[in-house]
Write an enzyme that holds these catalytic residues in place. Structure first.
Site, PDB file in Angstrom:
ATOM      1  N   PRO A 263       0.843  -1.204   0.000  1.00 41.83           N
ATOM      2  CA  PRO A 263       0.000   0.000   0.000  1.00 41.83           C
ATOM      3  C   PRO A 263       0.877   1.252   0.000  1.00 41.83           C
ATOM      4  CG  PRO A 263       0.016  -1.024   2.171  1.00 41.83           C
ATOM      5  CD  PRO A 263       0.767  -1.950   1.266  1.00 41.83           C
ATOM      6  N   ASP A 439       5.925   2.191   1.930  1.00 39.33           N
ATOM      7  CA  ASP A 439       5.044   1.059   2.186  1.00 39.33           C
ATOM      8  C   ASP A 439       4.353   1.293   3.524  1.00 39.33           C
ATOM      9  OD1 ASP A 439       3.857  -1.377   2.780  1.00 39.33           O
ATOM     10  OD2 ASP A 439       5.540  -2.588   2.075  1.00 39.33           O
ATOM     11  N   HIS A 440       3.041   1.517   3.472  1.00 40.87           N
ATOM     12  CA  HIS A 440       2.318   1.892   4.691  1.00 40.87           C
ATOM     13  C   HIS A 440       2.143   0.730   5.663  1.00 40.87           C
ATOM     14  CE1 HIS A 440       0.505   4.873   7.001  1.00 40.87           C
ATOM     15  NE2 HIS A 440      -0.492   5.260   6.233  1.00 40.87           N
ATOM     16  N   ARG A 441       2.515  -0.497   5.251  1.00 39.98           N
ATOM     17  CA  ARG A 441       2.508  -1.609   6.202  1.00 39.98           C
ATOM     18  C   ARG A 441       3.655  -1.460   7.193  1.00 39.98           C
ATOM     19  NH1 ARG A 441       3.009  -6.555   2.134  1.00 39.98           N
ATOM     20  NH2 ARG A 441       4.672  -5.135   1.448  1.00 39.98           N
ATOM     21  N   VAL A 443       5.925   1.686   7.201  1.00 44.88           N
ATOM     22  CA  VAL A 443       6.174   3.089   7.523  1.00 44.88           C
ATOM     23  C   VAL A 443       4.844   3.812   7.698  1.00 44.88           C
ATOM     24  CG1 VAL A 443       7.298   5.215   6.764  1.00 44.88           C
ATOM     25  CG2 VAL A 443       8.281   2.994   6.140  1.00 44.88           C
TER      26      VAL A 443
END
Length: 469
Positions: A263, A439-441, A443
């Site tokens: 994401p 990567d929002h998983r 960061v």
């Protein structure tokens, strides 16, 4: 003794490559480890050395032709003596097992055995089951004249090799009677490998209507595409079709996988880099940088390396199989480079441990090699953080897609003069825009913002790099 050099897998699990340029021709003498051909894989252009001394008997693939790994591409006449090293070199590439049905005229091969398999120089050796591709014989001949029984056709037995004893040669009168060709039998009469057959099926091409240009009259991918081209080109003759292969194909697959796996979130920051531009001008006058090009990208890279040290989680990867986040306490800094064959991302190994002059030298060599199309697969693997310099194209910013396996990528936009408020007064300053995708998983918004803020602060005042290093 005639030996055939087969297209090797250069260590990245590739299945095919394109012949870009031959350095030799039939009749040329060659020496061990002499570069004889350049190939383009899905990663880059690679130079291949020959493992024998001898004379080139013939080139078995044309420039521009796509060849599968394990297929012979050049024949060499060597001395009669067979040394241990030569024997190992002869099987330099483990042959892949035959796919699907056995081709016409192909004989069985011995059972696989556990043995040491030599691979391309520089990629080590491995032990495993080695399977030899079935030997090919000339395609069976089908008489073109009338036959006695219209429901049956006569197929001549395949001719024996010239070196076979006379007693083993098939007599001219030896013929085998088989039922008239059914649709499947007619298709088998066309000599083509299973991947080529699948391509023909996908493109709606009848293999029996194609005259093969490959070894022993076999049908190649190029033959199938050529047969399909008139059909595709008929509706629009003012269109150009470019095959998706090599670097472009690999890049497309990697970007699609990245975009639909991680994401993405992108943040932007405009920065006054007037002080950075002054620092670049001063560095260019120093003796330590006399032999290398100093550009603003050098200080952007240094700022990124410093910010990674302050925020290690930005330099990590998501391990789906292990359900772990892998934080890497080293930085292999990738620099996206546009080449005539597509985008490549070579990386500077251990960039975090380099001095500023060393970093400048590595960046210059990396860029020069990439533009020349000489980047090797090993130089593009193992990256941990990437910078893409879109400013060289006159672009302010963008939303970069993550390099697979990395948690963040920074886009560096063009530097241009803009009105800026300095100490309450309007002034003209050198300004750039930074864009950080992550990567929002791994960061979250806070970490991404802190990292981007720190990079911007160091470019606004380069002395902070010394204070924070």
């Amino acid at each position: 003794m005639r030996r055939e050099f087969k297209l090797p897998d250069v260590g990245e699990g590739l299945t095919e490559a394109e012949i870009v340029r031959w350095h030799v021709k039939a009749g040329d003498e060659v020496k061990v480890n002499q570069i004889v051909v350049e190939i383009e894989t899905a990663k880059s252009i690679v130079e291949l050395p020959i493992p024998w001394d001898g004379v080139v008997a013939g080139l078995m693939a044309d420039e521009g032709q796509t060849v599968e790994v394990g297929v012979a591409i050049i024949a060499i006449d060597t001395a009669e003596e067979t040394t241990v090293a030569a024997a190992a070199a002869e099987d330099m590439v483990p042959n892949p097992p035959a796919e699907g049905a056995v081709e016409p005229g192909a004989h069985g091969s011995p059972a696989p055995k556990e043995e040491r398999q030599a691979v391309l120089v520089g990629y080590g050796v491995k032990t495993g089951a080695s399977k030899r591709r079935p030997r090919k014989q000339p395609p069976t001949g089908i008489p073109s004249g009338p036959v006695a029984n219209p429901d049956r056709v006569e197929v001549a037995a395949p001719p024996a090799p010239e070196s076979a004893p006379a007693a083993l040669s098939a007599p001219p009168e030896a013929r085998t009677t088989v039922p008239a060709a059914a649709p499947e039998t007619a298709r088998q009469a066309a000599l083509a490998k299973p991947p080529v057959r699948k391509l023909a099926k996908d493109l709606g091409v009848d293999l029996t209507s194609i005259r093969g240009t490959g070894p022993q009259g076999s049908i190649t991918r190029e033959d199938v595409h050529a047969a399909a081209e008139p059909v595709r080109a008929a509706p629009r003759r003012d269109e150009e079709r470019i095959p998706i292969k090599g670097v472009r194909k690999m890049t497309a697959q990697a970007m699609v996988a990245s975009a639909f796996t991680a994401p993405h979130v992108t943040e932007f920051l405009q920065v006054d880099v007037t002080a950075t531009m002054e620092a670049v001008r001063r560095l260019r006058t120093l003796q330590d940088f006399a032999e290398v090009k100093v550009s603003p990208l050098l200080l952007v890279a240094k700022a990124v390396l410093t910010a990674v040290r302050r925020h290690p989680m930005i330099n990590s990867a998501w391990d789906e199989a292990a359900q772990e986040i892998v934080v890497k306490h080293y930085v292999n800094l990738g620099i996206a480079a546009a080449t005539p064959r597509g985008l490549v991302v070579p990386n500077v190994k251990g960039a975090h441990a380099l001095s500023l002059p060393e970093l400048a030298t590595e960046l210059a060599q990396l860029t020069e090699t990439a533009r020349a199309g000489r980047t090797q697969p090993a130089e593009m693997s193992g990256g941990t953080f990437t910078i893409t310099n879109v400013g060289v194209f006159g672009v302010d910013t963008g939303t970069p897609i993550l390099n697979p396996g990395e948690a963040a990528i920074l886009a560096f936009g063009q530097i241009r003069d803009m009105p800026w408020v300095v100490d309450g007064e309007l002034a003209v300053r050198a300004v750039t825009t930074l864009a950080l995708s992550f990567d929002h998983r791994i960061v979250d918004g806070e970490l991404g913002s802190l990292f981007l803020r720190d990079v911007g602060a160091m470019l606004e005042d380069p002395l902070r790099m010394l204070a924070w290093s």
